[in-house]
Design a protein around this motif. Structure first.
Motif, PDB file in Angstrom:
ATOM      1  N   ARG A   1       0.692  -1.349   0.084  1.00 31.23           N
ATOM      2  CA  ARG A   1       0.044  -0.080   0.141  1.00 31.23           C
ATOM      3  C   ARG A   1       1.029   1.202   0.249  1.00 31.23           C
ATOM      4  O   ARG A   1       1.619   1.641   0.954  1.00 31.23           O
ATOM      5  N   ARG A   2       0.759   1.945  -1.056  1.00 31.49           N
ATOM      6  CA  ARG A   2       1.752   3.056  -1.213  1.00 31.49           C
ATOM      7  C   ARG A   2       1.587   4.078  -0.147  1.00 31.49           C
ATOM      8  O   ARG A   2       2.803   4.595   0.430  1.00 31.49           O
ATOM      9  N   TYR A   3       0.287   4.406   0.362  1.00 36.49           N
ATOM     10  CA  TYR A   3       0.197   5.242   1.617  1.00 36.49           C
ATOM     11  C   TYR A   3       1.118   4.846   2.871  1.00 36.49           C
ATOM     12  O   TYR A   3       1.416   5.613   3.820  1.00 36.49           O
TER      13      TYR A   3
ATOM     14  N   ARG B   1       4.321   3.241   2.708  1.00 40.45           N
ATOM     15  CA  ARG B   1       5.619   3.106   2.363  1.00 40.45           C
ATOM     16  C   ARG B   1       6.406   4.173   3.116  1.00 40.45           C
ATOM     17  O   ARG B   1       7.406   3.833   3.574  1.00 40.45           O
TER      18      ARG B   1
END
Length: 147
Positions: A53-55, A57
């Motif tokens: 989940r990019r948020y 990272r």
């Protein structure tokens, strides 16, 4: 393993926790890592969701601040990868790639896994199997060397 602190980054089910168990001579058993887990003061195990989940990272960047080495963990049997090109450049630290599950992968899958890790910025690549115990001699030697 020397006292260098290593952070393991990879998607869920890549084998990060199993690697930690093998390195620490623990019984190999599955459990889902829910939070950042510091093991023996030198291994930082991270949840796969932090990569997926990019948020999330940013949590990897914060956790990696305490690490000396970045370890990108790629499941050899995975179709594709979660590591974008030059992923390791955001850490400004030595980065190695670990290919897991080599005992059940085809030669072509191993080739792709290595390619993904190199594109992500991993320097040295180690091919392991926690179930067969292969590839760890070279990995441990690497960490014991002065890098």
């Amino acid at each position: 393993m020397d006292k260098k602190r290593v952070i393991l980054i990879g998607r869920s089910m890549a084998g990060k926790t199993t690697l930690c168990q093998y390195i620490n001579n623990e019984e190999i058993k599955y459990y889902k890592t829910q939070t950042v887990h510091l093991i023996n003061d030198h291994l930082i195990d991270t949840p796969g969701e932090y990569l997926e989940r990019r948020y999330m990272r940013g949590a990897l960047s914060v956790s990696a601040a305490d690490a000396d080495i970045i370890m990108l963990v790629q499941d050899a049997t995975e179709d594709g990868t979660m590591f974008p090109p030059n992923f390791s450049s955001m850490y400004c630290k030595p980065c190695v790639g670990i290919i897991t599950k080599s005992d059940i992968a085809t030669p072509k899958q191993l080739e792709y896994a290595e390619k993904y890790l190199k594109l992500a910025g991993a320097g040295e690549i180690f091919i392991t199997s926690s179930m067969k115990g292969t590839g760890f001699k070279e990995l441990m030697k690497y960490f014991e060397e002065d890098i």
